[in-house]
Write a protein that holds these residues in place. Structure first.
Motif, PDB file in Angstrom:
ATOM      1  N   LEU A  11      -1.030  -5.425   9.024  1.00 26.36           N
ATOM      2  CA  LEU A  11       0.229  -5.092   8.367  1.00 26.36           C
ATOM      3  C   LEU A  11       0.042  -4.994   6.857  1.00 26.36           C
ATOM      4  O   LEU A  11       0.507  -4.039   6.213  1.00 26.36           O
ATOM      5  CB  LEU A  11       1.296  -6.123   8.725  1.00 26.36           C
ATOM      6  N   GLY A  12      -0.649  -5.959   6.262  1.00 24.58           N
ATOM      7  CA  GLY A  12      -0.915  -5.882   4.835  1.00 24.58           C
ATOM      8  C   GLY A  12      -1.789  -4.704   4.479  1.00 24.58           C
ATOM      9  O   GLY A  12      -1.554  -4.013   3.468  1.00 24.58           O
ATOM     10  N   THR A  13      -2.796  -4.433   5.312  1.00 23.28           N
ATOM     11  CA  THR A  13      -3.694  -3.313   5.029  1.00 23.28           C
ATOM     12  C   THR A  13      -2.951  -1.989   5.085  1.00 23.28           C
ATOM     13  O   THR A  13      -3.204  -1.086   4.267  1.00 23.28           O
ATOM     14  CB  THR A  13      -4.871  -3.312   6.024  1.00 23.28           C
ATOM     15  N   MET A  14      -2.009  -1.851   6.009  1.00 22.17           N
ATOM     16  CA  MET A  14      -1.240  -0.617   6.077  1.00 22.17           C
ATOM     17  C   MET A  14      -0.284  -0.469   4.896  1.00 22.17           C
ATOM     18  O   MET A  14      -0.019   0.651   4.436  1.00 22.17           O
ATOM     19  CB  MET A  14      -0.481  -0.534   7.401  1.00 22.17           C
ATOM     20  N   HIS A  15       0.219  -1.564   4.369  1.00 18.41           N
ATOM     21  CA  HIS A  15       1.013  -1.467   3.137  1.00 18.41           C
ATOM     22  C   HIS A  15       0.135  -0.991   1.978  1.00 18.41           C
ATOM     23  O   HIS A  15       0.560  -0.149   1.175  1.00 18.41           O
ATOM     24  CB  HIS A  15       1.664  -2.811   2.810  1.00 18.41           C
ATOM     25  N   ALA A  16      -1.077  -1.521   1.909  1.00 26.50           N
ATOM     26  CA  ALA A  16      -2.005  -1.046   0.874  1.00 26.50           C
ATOM     27  C   ALA A  16      -2.309   0.434   1.081  1.00 26.50           C
ATOM     28  O   ALA A  16      -2.369   1.214   0.116  1.00 26.50           O
ATOM     29  CB  ALA A  16      -3.286  -1.879   0.921  1.00 26.50           C
ATOM     30  N   TRP A  17      -2.484   0.837   2.323  1.00 27.53           N
ATOM     31  CA  TRP A  17      -2.803   2.235   2.636  1.00 27.53           C
ATOM     32  C   TRP A  17      -1.707   3.171   2.120  1.00 27.53           C
ATOM     33  O   TRP A  17      -1.985   4.180   1.453  1.00 27.53           O
ATOM     34  CB  TRP A  17      -2.977   2.392   4.140  1.00 27.53           C
ATOM     35  N   HIS A  18      -0.452   2.846   2.426  1.00 29.73           N
ATOM     36  CA  HIS A  18       0.638   3.727   2.012  1.00 29.73           C
ATOM     37  C   HIS A  18       0.796   3.738   0.489  1.00 29.73           C
ATOM     38  O   HIS A  18       1.131   4.786  -0.094  1.00 29.73           O
ATOM     39  CB  HIS A  18       1.947   3.311   2.687  1.00 29.73           C
ATOM     40  N   ALA A  19       0.563   2.603  -0.159  1.00 32.57           N
ATOM     41  CA  ALA A  19       0.648   2.586  -1.620  1.00 32.57           C
ATOM     42  C   ALA A  19      -0.430   3.478  -2.235  1.00 32.57           C
ATOM     43  O   ALA A  19      -0.158   4.268  -3.159  1.00 32.57           O
ATOM     44  CB  ALA A  19       0.524   1.159  -2.140  1.00 32.57           C
ATOM     45  N   ILE A  20      -1.649   3.393  -1.728  1.00 27.61           N
ATOM     46  CA  ILE A  20      -2.729   4.235  -2.232  1.00 27.61           C
ATOM     47  C   ILE A  20      -2.437   5.702  -1.944  1.00 27.61           C
ATOM     48  O   ILE A  20      -2.651   6.591  -2.809  1.00 27.61           O
ATOM     49  CB  ILE A  20      -4.074   3.808  -1.623  1.00 27.61           C
ATOM     50  N   GLU A  21      -1.940   6.000  -0.746  1.00 26.73           N
ATOM     51  CA  GLU A  21      -1.630   7.382  -0.377  1.00 26.73           C
ATOM     52  C   GLU A  21      -0.596   7.998  -1.311  1.00 26.73           C
ATOM     53  O   GLU A  21      -0.589   9.215  -1.535  1.00 26.73           O
ATOM     54  CB  GLU A  21      -1.103   7.436   1.062  1.00 26.73           C
ATOM     55  N   ARG A  22       0.264   7.158  -1.875  1.00 26.86           N
ATOM     56  CA  ARG A  22       1.320   7.658  -2.764  1.00 26.86           C
ATOM     57  C   ARG A  22       0.917   7.604  -4.231  1.00 26.86           C
ATOM     58  O   ARG A  22       1.760   7.765  -5.113  1.00 26.86           O
ATOM     59  CB  ARG A  22       2.605   6.887  -2.501  1.00 26.86           C
ATOM     60  N   GLY A  23      -0.361   7.360  -4.471  1.00 30.68           N
ATOM     61  CA  GLY A  23      -0.882   7.461  -5.824  1.00 30.68           C
ATOM     62  C   GLY A  23      -0.841   6.205  -6.647  1.00 30.68           C
ATOM     63  O   GLY A  23      -1.103   6.250  -7.856  1.00 30.68           O
ATOM     64  N   HIS A  24      -0.544   5.063  -6.026  1.00 38.05           N
ATOM     65  CA  HIS A  24      -0.418   3.826  -6.781  1.00 38.05           C
ATOM     66  C   HIS A  24      -1.739   3.058  -6.819  1.00 38.05           C
ATOM     67  O   HIS A  24      -2.696   3.376  -6.106  1.00 38.05           O
ATOM     68  CB  HIS A  24       0.693   2.960  -6.184  1.00 38.05           C
ATOM     69  N   GLU A  25      -1.755   2.022  -7.634  1.00 43.80           N
ATOM     70  CA  GLU A  25      -2.877   1.088  -7.718  1.00 43.80           C
ATOM     71  C   GLU A  25      -2.535  -0.136  -6.877  1.00 43.80           C
ATOM     72  O   GLU A  25      -1.383  -0.591  -6.873  1.00 43.80           O
ATOM     73  CB  GLU A  25      -3.096   0.682  -9.180  1.00 43.80           C
ATOM     74  N   VAL A  26      -3.520  -0.679  -6.162  1.00 39.27           N
ATOM     75  CA  VAL A  26      -3.278  -1.822  -5.279  1.00 39.27           C
ATOM     76  C   VAL A  26      -4.259  -2.940  -5.595  1.00 39.27           C
ATOM     77  O   VAL A  26      -5.476  -2.714  -5.698  1.00 39.27           O
ATOM     78  CB  VAL A  26      -3.405  -1.426  -3.793  1.00 39.27           C
ATOM     79  N   LEU A  27      -3.725  -4.155  -5.732  1.00 40.19           N
ATOM     80  CA  LEU A  27      -4.515  -5.379  -5.713  1.00 40.19           C
ATOM     81  C   LEU A  27      -4.205  -6.076  -4.397  1.00 40.19           C
ATOM     82  O   LEU A  27      -3.052  -6.391  -4.111  1.00 40.19           O
ATOM     83  CB  LEU A  27      -4.169  -6.289  -6.887  1.00 40.19           C
ATOM     84  N   HIS A  28      -5.240  -6.317  -3.603  1.00 37.19           N
ATOM     85  CA  HIS A  28      -5.072  -6.881  -2.264  1.00 37.19           C
ATOM     86  C   HIS A  28      -5.694  -8.272  -2.237  1.00 37.19           C
ATOM     87  O   HIS A  28      -6.892  -8.435  -2.472  1.00 37.19           O
ATOM     88  CB  HIS A  28      -5.753  -5.973  -1.241  1.00 37.19           C
ATOM     89  N   LEU A  29      -4.867  -9.283  -1.937  1.00 32.69           N
ATOM     90  CA  LEU A  29      -5.301 -10.674  -1.915  1.00 32.69           C
ATOM     91  C   LEU A  29      -5.287 -11.198  -0.485  1.00 32.69           C
ATOM     92  O   LEU A  29      -4.326 -10.969   0.258  1.00 32.69           O
ATOM     93  CB  LEU A  29      -4.382 -11.539  -2.783  1.00 32.69           C
ATOM     94  N   GLU A  30      -6.331 -11.930  -0.114  1.00 37.80           N
ATOM     95  CA  GLU A  30      -6.440 -12.489   1.232  1.00 37.80           C
ATOM     96  C   GLU A  30      -7.019 -13.891   1.135  1.00 37.80           C
ATOM     97  O   GLU A  30      -8.007 -14.110   0.428  1.00 37.80           O
ATOM     98  CB  GLU A  30      -7.324 -11.596   2.112  1.00 37.80           C
ATOM     99  N   ARG A  31      -6.411 -14.844   1.823  1.00 38.75           N
ATOM    100  CA  ARG A  31      -6.868 -16.229   1.684  1.00 38.75           C
ATOM    101  C   ARG A  31      -8.223 -16.477   2.337  1.00 38.75           C
ATOM    102  O   ARG A  31      -8.965 -17.359   1.929  1.00 38.75           O
ATOM    103  CB  ARG A  31      -5.830 -17.200   2.240  1.00 38.75           C
ATOM    104  N   GLU A  32      -8.573 -15.711   3.380  1.00 38.74           N
ATOM    105  CA  GLU A  32      -9.910 -15.766   3.968  1.00 38.74           C
ATOM    106  C   GLU A  32     -10.799 -14.712   3.301  1.00 38.74           C
ATOM    107  O   GLU A  32     -10.312 -13.858   2.558  1.00 38.74           O
ATOM    108  CB  GLU A  32      -9.833 -15.485   5.462  1.00 38.74           C
ATOM    109  N   ALA A  33     -12.090 -14.769   3.601  1.00 41.28           N
ATOM    110  CA  ALA A  33     -12.969 -13.725   3.072  1.00 41.28           C
ATOM    111  C   ALA A  33     -12.530 -12.359   3.588  1.00 41.28           C
ATOM    112  O   ALA A  33     -12.572 -11.359   2.873  1.00 41.28           O
ATOM    113  CB  ALA A  33     -14.419 -14.011   3.463  1.00 41.28           C
ATOM    114  N   GLU A  34     -12.091 -12.313   4.841  1.00 36.09           N
ATOM    115  CA  GLU A  34     -11.485 -11.126   5.431  1.00 36.09           C
ATOM    116  C   GLU A  34     -10.552 -11.609   6.538  1.00 36.09           C
ATOM    117  O   GLU A  34     -10.577 -12.782   6.924  1.00 36.09           O
ATOM    118  CB  GLU A  34     -12.539 -10.167   5.979  1.00 36.09           C
ATOM    119  N   ALA A  35      -9.722 -10.729   7.049  1.00 30.22           N
ATOM    120  CA  ALA A  35      -8.718 -11.118   8.029  1.00 30.22           C
ATOM    121  C   ALA A  35      -9.364 -11.754   9.253  1.00 30.22           C
ATOM    122  O   ALA A  35     -10.370 -11.263   9.773  1.00 30.22           O
ATOM    123  CB  ALA A  35      -7.904  -9.895   8.451  1.00 30.22           C
ATOM    124  N   ARG A  36      -8.760 -12.864   9.724  1.00 26.46           N
ATOM    125  CA  ARG A  36      -9.284 -13.576  10.887  1.00 26.46           C
ATOM    126  C   ARG A  36      -8.188 -13.929  11.885  1.00 26.46           C
ATOM    127  O   ARG A  36      -8.448 -14.622  12.875  1.00 26.46           O
ATOM    128  CB  ARG A  36      -9.995 -14.864  10.442  1.00 26.46           C
TER     129      ARG A  36
END
Length: 373
Positions: A11-36
């Motif tokens: 869900l978070g990754t898809m929000h980042a995807w749509h923001a990037i697709e619309r020309g925005h800059e994204v900072l993506h924070l995750e408490r684990e090294a990657e989703a688990r």
């Protein structure tokens, strides 16, 4: 615009995807090294077939189209338009499938009731004894264990995406900023919290009475089957859990045909998908009463093994992985997701339940539209 997304599940990754697709800059924070969490512990099904009508079905169908488009750009997702077969073994189960094909939205789902011979022609691995199957043409699948990594790699190519793993967000600071457990404060024009089943800590502080619960499930994966399983597969117990199958015929099934004791005790259904390596992902159970057990129990796996072997008409390959997962579900299960502004410029999006993998691209698209990205 600079968008901060907290949580690197699907869900978070898809929000980042749509923001990037619309020309925005994204900072993506995750408490684990990657989703688990649940985003990697699921079937990878894009599951249209059982969704309720109205908003839920519209969201699933839109997401199915988005997944297909994203999959064409990111082949590593392993998107496959394989459809699904829900196997029925007697007249009562067949009546539920027949009722589903009479729904006003049956054509949108691609429903068709097939004879056993036609089902086997579509999926030759099904050599067991059964009376027929409900075909859903619109169902599809991706590879859940690698999907987020593949999407992240594509996002990084934009040059406008920054990923910081191992950063737990502890506090919303003023407007449109968050502080992580390294003491760093990150400022943006919008913050979207996609925290999945992590509902304590910051989330509880922001919304003490959040109408979302946690659900636990058990699943397993086998060694390679040795032949293609050309569709997803479900059993008739899935009729009891998905709203699309509600009908007088289902009421009759529930009244006249009890689930097997293990299936009833663990609120089970069979769902099965073949992975890219040929192994089968098989599940699942549902546990709603927290605190959850820390261990898995064998009876559900034994039940699922028996059900699968009766459908395949052959022994199941060796089980090589067993696991449990927890996802977040709106307490009003008719709601597709809980989306709430919690501070000026800060939104929480969580609780899609078992619909997260299916619906996430459309849920994120709706967030982007509503926030005016």
């Amino acid at each position: 615009m600079r968008v901060i997304v907290v949580g690197a599940g699907v869900l978070g990754t898809m929000h980042a995807w749509h923001a990037i697709e619309r020309g925005h800059e994204v900072l993506h924070l995750e408490r684990e090294a990657e989703a688990r969490g649940a985003s990697v512990r699921n079937f990878g099904q894009i599951w249209v077939s059982g969704r309720a009508g109205g908003e839920e079905l519209a969201t699933a169908l839109r997401a199915r189209d988005l997944w297909e488009g994203i999959g064409a750009r990111v082949p590593e997702l392993g998107f496959r338009a394989i459809g699904s077969l829900t196997v029925v073994k007697n007249a009562a189960e067949k009546a539920v499938a027949e009722a589903a094909t009479r729904r006003p939205d049956a054509a949108a789902r691609g429903y068709e009731l097939l004879s056993a011979d036609r089902a086997r022609a579509l999926n030759p691995a099904l050599r067991g004894e059964f009376a027929g199957a409900l075909w859903c043409e619109r169902d599809a699948a991706v590879e859940p264990r690698t999907a987020q990594r593949a999407l992240k790699a594509q996002l990084l190519e934009s040059g406008r995406y920054t990923y910081l793993g191992g950063r737990e967000v502890r506090e919303v600071v003023g407007e449109r900023a968050v502080r992580d457990d390294h003491g760093d404060t990150h400022h943006g024009d919008a913050v979207v919290l996609c925290t999945g089943a992590w509902l304590g800590g910051l989330v509880r502080e922001l919304i003490p009475d959040l109408p979302v619960r946690r659900v636990r499930l058990q699943m397993m994966q086998t060694d390679p089957l040795g032949e293609p399983l050309t569709t997803s597969v479900a059993d008739a117990d899935s009729f009891r859990y998905y709203p699309a199958y509600r009908s007088d015929a289902l009421d009759a099934l529930n009244a006249g045909q009890e689930q097997a004791p293990t299936a009833s005790a663990h609120k089970m259904q069979l769902l099965m998908v073949q992975r890219a390596d040929g192994g089968l992902t098989i599940g699942d159970t549902h546990e709603y009463a927290a605190p959850f057990a820390f261990d898995t129990v064998e009876e559900p796996y034994e039940h699922l093994t028996g059900v699968v072997e009766s459908i395949l008409g052959r022994p199941l390959p060796r089980i090589r992985r067993r696991w449990a997962g927890v996802y977040a579900q709106c307490t009003d299960t008719a709601r597709v997701v809980h989306r709430q502004q919690v501070r000026d410029g800060v939104w929480l999006v969580t609780g899609p339940g078992g619909r997260g993998m299916t619906c996430s691209p459309a849920i994120a698209e709706t967030t982007a539209n509503e926030l005016g990205w």
